[in-house]
Design an enzyme around this catalytic site. Structure first.
Site, PDB file in Angstrom:
ATOM      1  N   HIS A 188       0.833  -1.215   0.000  1.00 19.31           N
ATOM      2  CA  HIS A 188       0.000   0.000   0.000  1.00 19.31           C
ATOM      3  C   HIS A 188       0.866   1.262   0.000  1.00 19.31           C
ATOM      4  O   HIS A 188       0.428   2.310   0.480  1.00 19.31           O
ATOM      5  CB  HIS A 188      -0.947   0.048   1.208  1.00 19.31           C
ATOM      6  CG  HIS A 188      -1.679  -1.231   1.448  1.00 19.31           C
ATOM      7  ND1 HIS A 188      -2.928  -1.481   0.919  1.00 19.31           N
ATOM      8  CD2 HIS A 188      -1.328  -2.353   2.131  1.00 19.31           C
ATOM      9  CE1 HIS A 188      -3.324  -2.688   1.294  1.00 19.31           C
ATOM     10  NE2 HIS A 188      -2.367  -3.250   2.020  1.00 19.31           N
TER      11      HIS A 188
ATOM     12  N   SER B 255      15.602  21.150 -16.317  1.00 18.57           N
ATOM     13  CA  SER B 255      14.402  21.936 -16.590  1.00 18.57           C
ATOM     14  C   SER B 255      14.802  23.217 -17.318  1.00 18.57           C
ATOM     15  O   SER B 255      15.928  23.697 -17.167  1.00 18.57           O
ATOM     16  CB  SER B 255      13.724  22.282 -15.258  1.00 18.57           C
ATOM     17  OG  SER B 255      12.981  23.470 -15.364  1.00 18.57           O
TER      18      SER B 255
ATOM     19  N   LYS C 104      16.641  21.558 -11.078  1.00 23.50           N
ATOM     20  CA  LYS C 104      15.978  20.286 -11.379  1.00 23.50           C
ATOM     21  C   LYS C 104      16.866  19.262 -12.064  1.00 23.50           C
ATOM     22  O   LYS C 104      17.705  19.585 -12.892  1.00 23.50           O
ATOM     23  CB  LYS C 104      14.761  20.535 -12.293  1.00 23.50           C
ATOM     24  CG  LYS C 104      13.582  21.196 -11.619  1.00 23.50           C
ATOM     25  CD  LYS C 104      12.952  20.374 -10.504  1.00 23.50           C
ATOM     26  CE  LYS C 104      12.174  19.187 -11.018  1.00 23.50           C
ATOM     27  NZ  LYS C 104      10.960  19.571 -11.716  1.00 23.50           N
TER      28      LYS C 104
ATOM     29  N   GLU D 148      10.165   8.032 -16.868  1.00 22.93           N
ATOM     30  CA  GLU D 148       8.871   8.670 -17.174  1.00 22.93           C
ATOM     31  C   GLU D 148       8.436   8.357 -18.603  1.00 22.93           C
ATOM     32  O   GLU D 148       7.266   8.081 -18.870  1.00 22.93           O
ATOM     33  CB  GLU D 148       8.968  10.187 -16.986  1.00 22.93           C
ATOM     34  CG  GLU D 148       9.032  10.601 -15.530  1.00 22.93           C
ATOM     35  CD  GLU D 148       9.236  12.099 -15.379  1.00 22.93           C
ATOM     36  OE1 GLU D 148       8.403  12.727 -14.731  1.00 22.93           O
ATOM     37  OE2 GLU D 148      10.220  12.635 -15.921  1.00 22.93           O
TER      38      GLU D 148
END
Ligand code: ARG
Length: 460
Positions: free
Chosen positions: A158, A279, A285, A292
């Site tokens: 979970h 970024s 970043k 992804e």
């Protein structure tokens, strides 16, 4: 259309240019050209073998087709939209090269059994390639696992801390998924590797062909027993897309974990510069674009599976042009799966560093050893459910007191239950919590070492 289609004799007027473009598959089925040539060579050999054409004619066709292959490889033969599809393109070029004998190639054959043959030959090759990519992916998982048998990582259910694990055990879970993927592709291959060649348009042929002869030349395991089924079956494509989708499920799950692990919230891994991007606005970043993208590309492979199922549903026997729509999804899935396996393999091999200190600390800062306290009591005769209830209360009071289980004094333990002795501290140490799970397939170090040894034999 500058040139008339092969079938133009029966027609009064030319095809509307937009319809010609709409109908044509050459822009994508060119991918099949080498398989089309190989399939045609086998067909020509069979025509000569059975006496349907002369040995000299057979020879001329085989050599001419080889010339088409060379021209294509050297970039001299670039079929355009006029050709409609790869099958017409090859036949036309062959006839230009060898003359009238080229017109004999299509004896006792239809594009319907031809395209089925080409697609199967293509997929058979691609399946072998994807299996090889899977092996490389498994190898890197195994390498990292081997170096990290005793590296601990929180285990989750979970997405809540559950019980600590050997990092190797965690990675070997993905190894096993990939092993099933490898085996599944082998199963799919059994249905891919059946020859439809000689099924004709739908009903077989009037010529005394030998389907087993072409099947043997093309290394098919067997031939379709029913000509209608042979030309219209795409089960093998559905099965392949399903296997490809399951591979993507596995890669996507690993991607999701890597993305989480690389976040500030987890800090379990550092992404190396070679596999991360920045970024355009936020200078600080470092983004996990590789996992992804893999997670994102999963969607298109699922989409192709869905499309193939819908294409097939409700198709009357036998061939229908709808089937031309099978190819782009198959090609895109093949390319996507290969690209994703390659990217994830590189990411694991050189783009990712496990932050072992942070991991070592992470496994000490929670109640993931609570089951072990219950097991401790249960091993000393307290019924497990009772032990579980006792420990539940301990967790509750410890949380209220801002303590972890390791912070309780021996006195406190003995107040909870007289069975507790000083060895409770070892029993609840993360290392021991992991080591003790020595049941078959568990995360205990001994099990993991054996699992690694077995895994090595699985990919031999
Ligand atoms: N380009 C077609 C396809 O991909 C080849 C088969 C065409 N057959 C036909 N009867 N029109 O399916």
């Amino acid at each position: 259309m500058t040139e008339k289609p092969t079938w133009s004799q029966r027609f009064e007027t030319a095809l509307h240019p937009a319809i010609a473009r709409f109908n044509a598959s050459i822009s994508f089925d060119i991918e099949l050209i080498e398989y089309d040539i190989t399939g045609s060579q086998a067909h020509a050999q069979m025509l000569a073998h059975t006496g349907i054409i002369s040995p000299e004619e057979g020879e001329a066709l085989v050599t001419g087709l080889e010339k088409v292959r060379q021209e294509y490889r050297q970039g001299q033969f670039k079929p355009g939209i006029d050709a409609e599809d790869v099958h017409f393109a090859v036949e036309k070029r062959l006839t230009e090269i060898v003359g009238d004998v080229g017109k004999k190639l299509h004896t006792a054959r239809s594009r319907n059994d031809q395209v089925g043959t080409d697609t199967r030959l293509y997929l058979r090759d691609q399946i072998q390639q994807i299996r090889q990519y899977l092996r490389e992916f498994q190898t890197v998982l195994l390498d990292i696992a081997e170096q990290n048998v005793e590296t601990l990582i929180p285990g989750y259910t979970h997405l809540q801390r559950a019980q600590p694990l050997s990092l190797a055990h965690h990675l070997l879970a993905y190894f096993q998924m990939a092993q099933r993927d490898w085996e599944r592709l082998g199963d799919v291959d059994k249905r891919v590797n059946i020859s439809p060649l000689g099924c004709g348009a739908l009903a077989g042929t009037t010529f005394p062909i030998d389907r087993h002869y072409t099947a043997a030349l093309l290394h098919f395991d067997s031939v379709y027993a029913n000509s209608l089924d042979g030309v219209s079956d795409r089960d093998f494509a559905i099965e392949f897309l399903c296997a490809a989708s399951i591979i993507m499920v596995h890669l996507s799950r690993l991607s999701e974990e890597v993305i989480l692990w690389a976040s500030e919230e987890f800090r379990f891994v550092t992404l190396k510069d070679s596999c991360a991007t920045g970024s355009s606005i936020m200078p600080q970043k470092k983004n996990p674009d590789v996992p992804e993208l893999v997670r994102g590309k999963t969607g298109r492979v699922f989409g192709h599976l869905q499309a193939m199922l819908v294409i097939m549903k409700g198709l009357p026997l036998a061939y229908n042009k709808d089937l031309q729509e099978d190819k782009e999804g198959i090609f895109d899935s093949v390319n996507t799966v290969k690209a994703c396996l390659e990217a994830m393999t590189i990411l694991l091999r050189e783009g990712l560093e496990f932050r072992t200190q942070r991991l070592a600390q992470a496994v000490t800062e929670d109640f993931a050893n609570a089951t072990d306290v219950a097991d401790y009591l249960a091993a000393r005769g307290v019924p497990f459910r009772e032990a579980y209830n006792i420990v539940g209360k301990v967790v509750k009071t410890s949380i209220a007191a801002g303590k972890l289980l390791k912070d309780l004094t021996l006195e406190e333990w003995q107040q909870i239950h007289p069975s507790f002795e000083t060895d409770i501290y070892v029993a609840i140490s993360p290392r021991q919590v992991v080591a003790a799970r020595n049941s078959y397939g568990g995360t205990g170090f001994e099990q993991v070492k054996q699992a690694i040894a077995t895994a090595k034999t699985q990919i031999l």
